[in-house]
Scaffold this motif. Structure first.
Motif, PDB file in Angstrom:
ATOM      1  N   ILE A  23      12.490  -9.565  -7.849  1.00  0.00           N
ATOM      2  CA  ILE A  23      12.562 -10.214  -9.154  1.00  0.00           C
ATOM      3  C   ILE A  23      11.994 -11.624  -9.032  1.00  0.00           C
ATOM      4  N   ILE A  24      10.974 -11.913  -9.816  1.00  0.00           N
ATOM      5  CA  ILE A  24      10.311 -13.222  -9.793  1.00  0.00           C
ATOM      6  C   ILE A  24      10.615 -13.941 -11.096  1.00  0.00           C
ATOM      7  N   SER A  25      11.170 -15.140 -10.983  1.00  0.00           N
ATOM      8  CA  SER A  25      11.529 -15.946 -12.151  1.00  0.00           C
ATOM      9  C   SER A  25      10.904 -17.332 -12.022  1.00  0.00           C
ATOM     10  N   ASN A  45       8.350 -20.404 -18.355  1.00  0.00           N
ATOM     11  CA  ASN A  45       7.942 -19.011 -18.360  1.00  0.00           C
ATOM     12  C   ASN A  45       6.861 -18.777 -17.313  1.00  0.00           C
ATOM     13  N   GLN A  88      10.450 -13.331 -16.833  1.00  0.00           N
ATOM     14  CA  GLN A  88      10.512 -12.928 -15.431  1.00  0.00           C
ATOM     15  C   GLN A  88       9.656 -11.692 -15.236  1.00  0.00           C
ATOM     16  N   VAL A 133       7.795 -20.515  -8.416  1.00  0.00           N
ATOM     17  CA  VAL A 133       8.601 -19.354  -8.816  1.00  0.00           C
ATOM     18  C   VAL A 133       9.747 -19.165  -7.832  1.00  0.00           C
TER      19      VAL A 133
END
Length: 390
Positions: free
Chosen positions: A80-82, A89, A212, A241
């Motif tokens: 998961i990349i946020s 964003n 994400q 990120v």
């Protein structure tokens, strides 16, 4: 009839005589144990209990680990990349870099997200909204269309609270949507909770960028490689990120189960050691009571190796029979537990559990043999004159 019975008895007697001649130590050992059935039975019972404990605890621990990893296997394949702190964003450049890092190793799923109140036929609830063109890949389910057009997919828990089903309508911020699918969340493990989610087409969100990106890797190794590739491409100069690879969580779970299995086997192994002490005591008492008999055998020419072999065969027989009974009972109990609970039988019938059974049986035999080694050695090497004195 009488002649046939006499003939059968003659054949059996002849067979027993041949076996006794070919394996004299085994024949003597069986005869000696049969003379002390209660004491031998109690010593064997210790081996049965020890092997039973090792097999039940070992097989159940392995089965629980196998079942848990099978249920959580998909969890270790997610990355998961946020956006990192200071970023709102993920833009097209970041998504493109993630696609390059995941090329050939997984599916990249950009997500819009938000929260809103959702109204259904029987109620109203707050829900997490997700916008994606790949809802089936996101949650790893088959009952959701690959694309959503003019409709939404609703998590099963949320749908139950709203009274919604496929074909009914829900209202989100004044807009009505038709429910195209209900997301089955049972057996689904992800930080993105599918049971309370509503998935919409991404063009229903105002923002063009993504909140994400989720990467469903093909394997845990691919997940590690993708996470490293994303960090290398996007975080070389500054932290742009945040990358969460759930492989590390799965590794911790695996380590915990390995530690738990080791502890359970150690506790069960103590009972086998106690059984070994019991056999040692039985053999020592047997040798003490049969000193005169052993002295006579030695005096008439029986070699000390034959005496040693006979006594060791006695203790080994206790280990073989006790180990076999313990293995059969332990395996039957574990299979019964699997059939009577939600533990999958396939998690019990794995090669590792076969090694547990063989290891417990072999360890039981080794303990029994070790328990009889010193008494046998002492009896065989004692001078015949001392043995005859009693």
């Amino acid at each position: 009839m009488a002649d046939e019975r006499a003939s059968d008895q003659s054949v059996e007697s002849s067979l027993a005589t041949r076996l006794a001649r070919r394996f004299p130590a085994g024949s003597l050992a069986v005869r000696n144990l049969s003379r002390q059935r209660l004491r031998a039975g109690l010593a064997m019972l210790g081996i049965v209990i020890g092997v039973f404990a090792v097999i039940t605890l070992g097989m159940l621990g392995t089965a629980l680990q196998t079942a848990a990893l099978a249920e959580l296997g998909g969890l270790g394949n997610q990355v998961i990349i946020s956006p990192d702190d200071g970023e709102e964003n993920l833009g097209p450049r970041e998504v493109q870099a993630i696609r390059q890092a995941a090329a050939g190793g997984g599916t990249v799923i950009p997500l819009n997200s938000g929260g809103a109140s959702v109204s259904g036929p029987n109620g109203q609830s707050f829900a997490q909204l997700y916008g994606t063109t790949q809802p089936a890949a996101l949650f790893g389910v088959d009952n959701v269309p690959d694309t959503l057009r003019q409709g939404v997919a609703v998590g099963d828990e949320l749908a139950a609270g709203l009274g919604a089903r496929v074909g009914s309508a829900v209202e989100i911020e004044g807009n009505r949507y038709r429910v195209l699918a209900i997301i089955d969340s049972e057996g689904t493990f992800s930080p993105i909770r599918p049971g309370s989610a509503v998935v919409l087409p991404p063009d229903e969100f105002v923002a063009d960028d993504y909140a994400q990106v989720v990467v469903q890797a093909d394997s845990a190794d691919d997940a590690r490689a993708i996470a490293d590739g994303v960090r290398e491409r996007l975080n070389t100069r500054q932290e742009r990120v945040s990358v969460l690879s759930l492989t590390s969580v799965l590794s911790r779970i695996t380590e915990f189960f390995a530690l738990l299995n080791g502890f359970l086997l150690a506790v069960a192994g103590i009972s086998l050691v106690v059984a070994g002490v019991s056999i040692f005591n039985v053999m020592l008492m047997t040798v003490s009571e049969r000193r005169g008999e052993i002295g006579v055998l030695r005096a008439v020419g029986v070699h000390r190796d034959e005496v040693l072999r006979t006594l060791l065969v006695e203790s080994t027989l206790l280990g073989v029979v006790g180990g076999a009974l313990g293995a059969i009972l332990g395996t039957a109990v574990v299979v019964g537990v699997a059939l009577g609970t939600r533990l999958p039988l396939s998690a019990v019938l794995v090669p590792t559990n076969g090694l547990v059974v063989l290891g417990a049986f072999g360890f039981g035999m080794l303990i029994a043999l070790g328990g009889g080694l010193y008494p046998a050695y002492r009896a065989a090497w004692e001078p015949p004159v001392e043995s005859l004195r009693g």
